[in-house]
Motif scaffolding. Structure first.
Motif, short mmCIF file in Angstrom:
data_model
loop_
_atom_site.label_atom_id
_atom_site.label_comp_id
_atom_site.label_asym_id
_atom_site.label_seq_id
_atom_site.Cartn_x
_atom_site.Cartn_y
_atom_site.Cartn_z
N ASP A 170 0.85 -1.18 0.00
CA ASP A 170 0.00 0.00 0.00
C ASP A 170 0.89 1.24 0.00
OD1 ASP A 170 -1.40 2.29 1.60
OD2 ASP A 170 -3.03 0.98 0.93
N HIS A 171 0.68 2.12 -0.95
CA HIS A 171 1.57 3.28 -1.10
C HIS A 171 1.42 4.31 0.02
CE1 HIS A 171 -2.02 5.08 -2.85
NE2 HIS A 171 -1.43 6.26 -2.77
N LEU A 172 0.34 4.28 0.77
CA LEU A 172 0.17 5.23 1.87
C LEU A 172 0.63 4.66 3.21
CD1 LEU A 172 -3.32 6.74 0.96
CD2 LEU A 172 -1.07 7.75 0.59
N SER A 173 0.17 3.47 3.53
CA SER A 173 0.49 2.88 4.84
C SER A 173 1.77 2.05 4.81
CB SER A 173 -0.66 1.99 5.32
OG SER A 173 -0.74 0.82 4.51
N HIS A 174 2.23 1.69 3.62
CA HIS A 174 3.42 0.85 3.43
C HIS A 174 3.20 -0.57 3.94
CE1 HIS A 174 5.50 4.42 2.15
NE2 HIS A 174 5.12 5.01 3.26
N ARG A 175 1.95 -0.96 4.13
CA ARG A 175 1.63 -2.33 4.54
C ARG A 175 1.74 -3.27 3.35
NH1 ARG A 175 -4.16 -2.41 6.60
NH2 ARG A 175 -3.85 -4.29 5.41
N VAL A 176 2.25 -4.46 3.60
CA VAL A 176 2.30 -5.48 2.55
C VAL A 176 0.89 -6.01 2.33
CG1 VAL A 176 3.16 -7.77 1.92
CG2 VAL A 176 4.68 -6.12 3.04
N LEU A 177 0.43 -5.95 1.08
CA LEU A 177 -0.91 -6.42 0.73
C LEU A 177 -0.89 -7.85 0.21
CD1 LEU A 177 -2.13 -3.24 -1.16
CD2 LEU A 177 -2.59 -3.86 1.23
N THR A 178 0.11 -8.15 -0.61
CA THR A 178 0.17 -9.45 -1.26
C THR A 178 1.62 -9.86 -1.49
OG1 THR A 178 -1.86 -8.95 -2.48
CG2 THR A 178 -0.55 -10.77 -3.31
N VAL A 179 1.90 -11.11 -1.26
CA VAL A 179 3.16 -11.72 -1.70
C VAL A 179 2.75 -12.84 -2.63
CG1 VAL A 179 5.25 -12.94 -1.02
CG2 VAL A 179 4.31 -11.15 0.47
N ALA A 180 3.12 -12.71 -3.90
CA ALA A 180 2.70 -13.67 -4.91
C ALA A 180 3.83 -13.85 -5.92
CB ALA A 180 1.43 -13.17 -5.60
N TYR A 181 3.52 -14.47 -7.02
CA TYR A 181 4.50 -14.69 -8.09
C TYR A 181 3.99 -14.12 -9.39
CZ TYR A 181 6.86 -17.79 -4.88
OH TYR A 181 7.51 -18.29 -3.79
N MET A 182 4.92 -13.72 -10.24
CA MET A 182 4.60 -13.28 -11.60
C MET A 182 5.52 -14.00 -12.57
SD MET A 182 4.20 -9.16 -11.65
CE MET A 182 2.78 -8.35 -10.96
N ASN A 183 4.94 -14.39 -13.70
CA ASN A 183 5.77 -14.82 -14.82
C ASN A 183 5.80 -13.63 -15.79
OD1 ASN A 183 3.25 -14.91 -16.04
ND2 ASN A 183 3.28 -17.12 -16.44
N ARG A 184 6.49 -13.78 -16.89
CA ARG A 184 6.61 -12.66 -17.83
C ARG A 184 5.25 -12.21 -18.33
NH1 ARG A 184 10.98 -10.87 -20.04
NH2 ARG A 184 12.11 -12.80 -19.73
N GLU A 185 4.37 -13.14 -18.64
CA GLU A 185 3.03 -12.79 -19.15
C GLU A 185 2.24 -11.98 -18.11
OE1 GLU A 185 -0.92 -14.97 -21.05
OE2 GLU A 185 0.67 -16.20 -20.18
N ALA A 186 2.30 -12.40 -16.85
CA ALA A 186 1.59 -11.68 -15.78
C ALA A 186 2.17 -10.28 -15.61
CB ALA A 186 1.67 -12.45 -14.47
N PHE A 187 3.48 -10.17 -15.66
CA PHE A 187 4.12 -8.86 -15.53
C PHE A 187 3.71 -7.93 -16.66
CE2 PHE A 187 7.46 -5.84 -16.51
CZ PHE A 187 7.67 -5.23 -15.29
N ASP A 188 3.78 -8.44 -17.89
CA ASP A 188 3.42 -7.62 -19.05
C ASP A 188 1.96 -7.19 -18.99
OD1 ASP A 188 6.01 -7.82 -20.00
OD2 ASP A 188 5.55 -9.40 -21.45
N GLU A 189 1.06 -8.08 -18.56
CA GLU A 189 -0.35 -7.72 -18.44
C GLU A 189 -0.55 -6.67 -17.35
OE1 GLU A 189 -4.55 -9.73 -17.16
OE2 GLU A 189 -3.34 -10.83 -18.62
N THR A 190 0.17 -6.80 -16.25
CA THR A 190 0.07 -5.83 -15.16
C THR A 190 0.45 -4.43 -15.65
OG1 THR A 190 0.48 -7.49 -13.46
CG2 THR A 190 0.93 -5.21 -12.87
#
Length: 77
Positions: free
Chosen positions: A30-50
């Motif tokens: 979270d850009h305001l509170s700096h709390r971790v929201l999610t720890v997950a994985y990305m492959n190249r396709e997921a990164f490009d879509e994001t």
């Protein structure tokens, strides 16, 4: 002005997706509170879509498919 896809290309090239079975850890904070929201994985396709859509897309290793955060819950990142 560069499109989102054009912006993704250089960033995507700088990430070594080949190291850990084609995925890298992705941590959403979270850009305001700096709390971790999610720890997950990305492959190249997921990164490009994001980058292209502006919405978090991860790779589910257990389901072996893309996971678009918020698609079912409505809680988009």
């Amino acid at each position: 002005m560069a499109t989102q896809a054009e912006k993704a290309a250089p960033a995507s090239a700088a990430i070594d997706f080949d190291k850990n079975g084609g995925v890298v850890a992705a941590i959403a904070v979270d850009h305001l509170s700096h709390r971790v929201l999610t720890v997950a994985y990305m492959n190249r396709e997921a990164f490009d879509e994001t980058v292209a859509t502006g919405r978090a897309c991860y790779f589910s290793r257990s389901r072996n498919k893309l996971w678009r955060k918020g698609e079912e819950s409505g809680n988009f990142q």
